[in-house]
Design a protein around this motif. Structure first.
Motif, PDB file in Angstrom:
ATOM      1  N   UNK A  63       0.816  -1.432  -0.069  1.00 48.39           N
ATOM      2  CA  UNK A  63       0.046  -0.076   0.015  1.00 48.39           C
ATOM      3  C   UNK A  63       1.043   1.308   0.191  1.00 48.39           C
ATOM      4  N   UNK A  64       1.867   1.283   0.781  1.00 51.35           N
ATOM      5  CA  UNK A  64       3.050   2.424   0.968  1.00 51.35           C
ATOM      6  C   UNK A  64       3.580   2.563  -0.461  1.00 51.35           C
ATOM      7  N   UNK A  65       3.745   1.544  -1.076  1.00 57.16           N
ATOM      8  CA  UNK A  65       4.488   1.651  -2.362  1.00 57.16           C
ATOM      9  C   UNK A  65       3.460   1.874  -3.402  1.00 57.16           C
ATOM     10  N   UNK A  66       2.218   2.267  -3.241  1.00 55.35           N
ATOM     11  CA  UNK A  66       1.242   2.645  -4.185  1.00 55.35           C
ATOM     12  C   UNK A  66       0.730   1.497  -5.243  1.00 55.35           C
ATOM     13  N   UNK A  67       0.787   0.098  -4.650  1.00 57.94           N
ATOM     14  CA  UNK A  67       0.172  -0.822  -5.373  1.00 57.94           C
ATOM     15  C   UNK A  67      -1.348  -0.808  -4.912  1.00 57.94           C
ATOM     16  N   UNK A  68      -1.979   0.223  -5.177  1.00 57.07           N
ATOM     17  CA  UNK A  68      -3.343   0.609  -4.643  1.00 57.07           C
ATOM     18  C   UNK A  68      -4.399   0.426  -6.076  1.00 57.07           C
ATOM     19  N   UNK A  69      -3.855   0.298  -7.003  1.00 53.92           N
ATOM     20  CA  UNK A  69      -4.547   0.314  -8.356  1.00 53.92           C
ATOM     21  C   UNK A  69      -4.843  -1.141  -8.739  1.00 53.92           C
ATOM     22  N   UNK A  70      -5.544  -1.131  -9.941  1.00 52.30           N
ATOM     23  CA  UNK A  70      -5.904  -2.534 -10.356  1.00 52.30           C
ATOM     24  C   UNK A  70      -4.725  -3.467 -10.466  1.00 52.30           C
TER      25      UNK A  70
END
Length: 399
Positions: A63-70
């Motif tokens: 999440x901190x590494x921005x793997x928050x997309x599809x």
């Protein structure tokens, strides 16, 4: 102005989920201030069980590494690779596809939707997990339950299965270890199931979500490991073995003859692409879960053994109840010897003692029998209190 009633789709008419439906009655009883003892939902995190810290750390890091997309529709590569190694560990060969889903329940839904047409049927275990019958209703399949034999430690009744197969049967479901009985299937039974599936061109759906929670050091055998040509989809996930049901991460492993499976695999992937992806950051917990430290499992099995033994001993000591000892998962499915209506029994138990179980009718059972499902995840002091309450209730209960 008259009100217009919006009618729901007919496909929802027969959808029931007894595990959560009984909570409605429990919530009413709780309003009186009664102490409630919940033995109905198989959620380890409600009790003294913890998700392994590495899963939380890796998900948080993602999440901190921005793997928050599809995510990719079939799942991120590191997770798919880890599941492939897990398939190897289980002895599954000839793997044709692996995909990650929002819980094993979505994998099951997608695979059934991609296979079965309206008016066809699948063989579902009885007793068995109610998700399968809910999907069956949604897809307008007709019911085709097969029985598990209580006299044979809840093993599938092969002769009953043979009688139930017809020209509209597309698949056979097994849950191993079984929910709600806790049964662990023998190699001989699994081999007979493979023989029937190949003979009648059936896909085997093998729900193995509890495969690492085996009590008494017995061996779990994955049915796909016994025949590399048979069309099998093996379902797994993080929810039970890794105490993370809220992550909603599951998967399917498709194995067998590629020529036989090719069109079906593409149909599954069409549905996977259409729903975009499973939860993304949580997928980063799969590889450390499957490939990392497994020490939490030994602790879990030791706790489950104590609670299983206590459950079987105390319930079998109650007049009017008998309980086959479960060999896996964390459920027992005791029989009520002199009760005709197990739903009424479960409802009255809640009102009288605050003990929440699930009536056996919610899982299916042999006609004329009554059962209830117990979840033995709670600590021993809670189980002791609950089983003594059931004993008191049985001493006075009348239909």
């Amino acid at each position: 102005m008259s009100k217009i009633i919006i009618k729901p789709a007919e496909r929802t008419d027969n959808i029931k989920y007894a595990v959560r439906d009984i909570v409605v009655i429990a919530n009413e009883a709780a309003k009186s201030g009664k102490e409630m003892l919940y033995l109905n939902i198989g959620d380890p995190n409600l009790f003294d069980w913890q998700t392994p810290r590495i899963l939380i750390e890796e998900t948080y890091k993602a999440m901190l590494n921005n793997y928050n997309g599809y995510a990719p529709s079939s799942g991120i590569k590191s997770a798919v690779d880890a599941i492939e190694k897990e398939a190897e560990r289980k002895g599954i060969k000839n793997v044709q596809d692996i995909f990650i889903t929002t819980g094993a329940s979505e994998a099951i839904d997608i695979c059934l939707t991609a296979l079965v047409n309206e008016g066809e049927n699948i063989l579902t275990p009885t007793p068995g997990y109610p998700l399968y019958t809910a999907i069956q209703s949604k897809l307008k399949m007709y019911e085709n339950p097969y029985y598990l034999n209580e006299e044979n430690n809840w093993q599938p009744d092969i002769e009953d299965i043979k009688r139930k197969i017809n020209d509209k049967t597309r698949a056979i479901i097994i849950i191993n270890p079984n929910n709600p009985t806790g049964a662990l299937y023998s190699k001989e039974i699994l081999e007979e199931l493979i023989e029937l599936a190949i003979k009648h061109n059936l896909v085997i759906f093998s729900d193995e979500i509890y495969d690492k929670l085996i009590i008494d050091d017995k061996e779990h055998i994955s049915i796909a490991s016994l025949n590399s040509e048979a069309p099998v989809i093996t379902f797994g996930g993080l929810s039970k073995n890794y105490m993370a049901p809220g992550f909603r991460i599951g998967w399917g492993i498709v194995s067998g003859n590629r020529t036989v499976l090719n069109d079906y695999i593409e149909a599954i992937n069409k549905l996977l692409r259409a729903r975009l992806s499973a939860n993304h950051p949580e997928q980063y917990g799969i590889a450390p879960a499957l490939l990392g430290d497994q020490s939490h499992l030994q602790e879990a099995k030791e706790k489950l053994k104590k609670r299983r033994d206590m459950t079987v001993e105390m319930l079998n000591a109650i007049e009017g109840i008998s309980c086959v000892s479960p060999e896996g998962a964390f459920y027992a499915f005791p029989k009520l010897k002199f009760v005709k209506d197990d739903y009424k029994w479960a409802k009255e138990l809640i009102k009288a003692e605050g003990v929440v179980t699930v009536p056996g009718s919610g899982f299916g059972q042999v006609e004329g029998t009554s059962h209830f499902r117990i979840v033995f995840l709670p600590p021993e002091n809670v189980l002791d209190k609950a089983y003594n309450a059931i004993r008191r209730f049985m001493q006075t209960y009348e239909e």
